[in-house]
Write a protein that holds these residues in place. Structure first.
Motif, short mmCIF file in Angstrom:
data_model
loop_
_atom_site.label_atom_id
_atom_site.label_comp_id
_atom_site.label_asym_id
_atom_site.label_seq_id
_atom_site.Cartn_x
_atom_site.Cartn_y
_atom_site.Cartn_z
N GLU A 121 -3.29 -3.47 5.09
CA GLU A 121 -2.00 -3.84 4.52
C GLU A 121 -1.81 -3.30 3.11
N GLU A 122 -2.88 -3.25 2.33
CA GLU A 122 -2.76 -2.73 0.97
C GLU A 122 -2.37 -1.25 0.97
N ARG A 123 -2.93 -0.48 1.90
CA ARG A 123 -2.59 0.94 2.00
C ARG A 123 -1.17 1.13 2.52
N VAL A 124 -0.71 0.24 3.38
CA VAL A 124 0.67 0.30 3.84
C VAL A 124 1.61 0.12 2.66
N ARG A 125 1.32 -0.88 1.83
CA ARG A 125 2.20 -1.22 0.72
C ARG A 125 2.21 -0.14 -0.37
N ILE A 126 1.13 0.61 -0.50
CA ILE A 126 1.07 1.64 -1.54
C ILE A 126 2.20 2.64 -1.38
N LEU A 127 2.47 3.06 -0.13
CA LEU A 127 3.52 4.05 0.10
C LEU A 127 4.85 3.43 0.50
N ALA A 128 4.83 2.19 0.97
CA ALA A 128 6.10 1.52 1.30
C ALA A 128 6.88 1.19 0.03
N ILE A 129 6.15 0.89 -1.05
CA ILE A 129 6.72 0.50 -2.34
C ILE A 129 7.74 -0.64 -2.12
N HIS A 130 9.03 -0.41 -2.40
CA HIS A 130 10.02 -1.49 -2.30
C HIS A 130 10.50 -1.71 -0.87
#
Length: 243
Positions: free
Chosen positions: A45-54
């Protein structure tokens, strides 16, 4: 077609960051429904959020399924994205703009299915969809990054649903004549010419500005520039006469 009824389906994605990038691509184009064929616990999930940003909210509300059939069961159309043609790959492949035209009047949910980053969709996975879409690319390097493919399809769907958007709009010649008259009037005010020569000057500016394909804002800026120049010239001439 309502963009809220467009569902992006990622089938067996491997890289968590690609999911995040896909979320951002979706958000850029007003599409928020994400479904994933796979298990949520298999992704970082952390890696998903890195590029998903907002656009992390798209990931947070994503739905997970065991197969394409389950992920698209409530949709009226499911489109497999593929670069390969073949007897088991629907035969006819829509281009993105053709697919958008095909679904634009749809009232139900529409799924666009993207395969694994390395292998794409298998023949059986393409067969599980109702139609297929391909994104043309150079024959020497046809494979697209997952999020890039999502961006291209989502952008075409977004543009198909927002036909009123306009980019650069050239003013018509009737509007251009107003700018030409403004230039000539202000040149005449500062004594650039009296009467003789005005027609030639107007024709000169009309030709140049017509070839320049001015926008409305550009025409106004030119008018403002010549009007202000004439005003400053008149004020300076008045001050010089007092001195």
């Amino acid at each position: 077609m309502d963009l809220n009824k467009v569902y992006v389906v990622l089938c067996r994605p491997e890289e968590s960051r690609n999911i995040g990038a896909a979320c951002r691509a979706m958000a850029n184009n007003g599409i928020s429904k994400l479904r994933i064929v796979g298990k949520k616990e298999d992704f970082d999930e952390e890696r998903v959020r890195i590029l998903a940003i907002h656009a992390a909210g798209i990931w947070e509300s994503a739905e997970f399924f065991g197969s394409i059939q389950e992920a698209t069961a409530d949709c009226i159309i499911s489109a497999a994205t593929t670069r390969r043609r073949g007897k088991k790959r629907k035969g006819k492949l829509f281009l993105p703009e053709e697919f958008c035209s095909f679904v634009k009047d749809s009232d139900g949910k529409v799924a666009v299915v993207f395969g694994n980053e390395r292998t794409g969709l298998t023949d059986d996975e393409v067969e599980a969809c109702s139609v297929a879409v391909t994104i043309p690319s150079d024959p020497g390097f046809m494979s697209l990054n997952l999020s890039h493919a999502v961006q291209i399809l989502c952008y075409h769907l977004f543009r198909a649903q927002t036909p009123g958007l306009k980019g650069y709009t050239k003013i018509p010649l009737s509007r251009l004549d107003k700018t030409v008259q403004c230039i000539a009037d202000n040149l005449q005010k500062i004594g650039f010419f009296k009467i003789a020569g005005r027609d030639d000057m107007e024709n000169f500016w009309r030709g140049i500005l017509a070839r320049a394909s001015l926008s409305e804002n550009e025409a106004k800026y030119i008018e403002k520039t010549f009007t202000k120049t004439a005003g400053l010239a008149s004020r300076n001439a008045l001050e010089d006469s007092k001195n």
